[in-house]
Design an enzyme around this catalytic site. Sequence first.
Site: not given
Length: 397
Positions: A118, A176
Amino acid sequence: MKKNLFFTMLLLPAICMQTYAQAGKANRELLRKADEALQLAARQYKGMMTHVPDAVLPRSTNKDGSLMTSNTAWWTSGFYPGTTWYLYEYTKDPAFKAEALKRMELVKKEQYNTRTHDLGFMMYCPFGNALRITGDTAYKAILLTSAQSLSTRFNATIGCIKSWDHGTWKFPVIIDNMMNLELLTWATRASGDKKFEQIARTHANTTIKNHFRKDYSSYHVIDYDPANGAVLQKKTHQGYADSSAWSRGQAWGLYGYTMMYRETKDKAYLNQARHIADYILNNPAMPADLIPYWDYNAPDIPNALRDVSAGAVAASALLELSRFTSKTEAQRYWTAAEKMLSSLCSPAYLAKEGENNHFILLHSVGSLPHNSEVDVPLTYADYYFVEALLRYKMWSK
């Protein structure tokens, strides 16, 4: 003159500029609502500045109504300073710049974090905006280190960046992860090293191959065999079922492939984004106000919870996608984004001033299966909402 790395998004071909002029016709009422929402957002985040302890970042709201915070290693740590940069850009109020810089000092060490996929969220949202807005090239070194750290999670046999190191997964990749590829495409432009963009392209291509069903809905998690790249499982982690369409996952895919087309001009990514957009907008479970249920296959529709974060991400993505498509499609995507933004600017989803722990939006869902962050504000819902409002103001003609 300072380079605008985010909003100019490279020189668009003539056909795209023509589409932009056609699709971006001003809706004066929505422009008024957008300004009102941005002004409310600025007042809310002024309150947030004094509400959040100095050593942590805001995350959500606890079940008892208190503020939920995170440390810098949590995947959402970059959204709050990223949003404050957007609000500085809108208001020119130096207090927002000071707050962004203060919180970025906390997050800066995550550039060396190789245990997460991330880093695009965590580092590019705040530091990419800082570079774009200030022109301070000191941020380049931090972002390039971040890109290098992210690259260490790439497996060439599989053709993907590993998402998680926890659980019983062998090599999990979640939809994601498409959102973190922009850090890599930027790194190639900034450094001239083509390996970063090649990793991003390979990951995007593998995701097209394995993450999507025939109707262009997406699985949440694909687990691979790191020895040979074979698909072991197609699962969900935050959606209703392995076979369901978790709404934020669909929005991540839409945004990610729109971004990858902007960055590479590869038509395969544009086509993928168009297909995902059509899946979302044609979905019989999409409510009339275009703010999705938390999962398009939730069993309790029409009483299922909405996920405002999915709506905010999709709205921002659709505005950009409209710039790259033909006149009829462009108008459809633009109009849908307008409807989403109009809904998000309404009292049904917009917080009252001084409430909601100073977050901007209500009614997001983090992970319903884990009873985590259910029907609460989320920092990334705020981030993509503010981004979408700024895009709408800039691209309306």
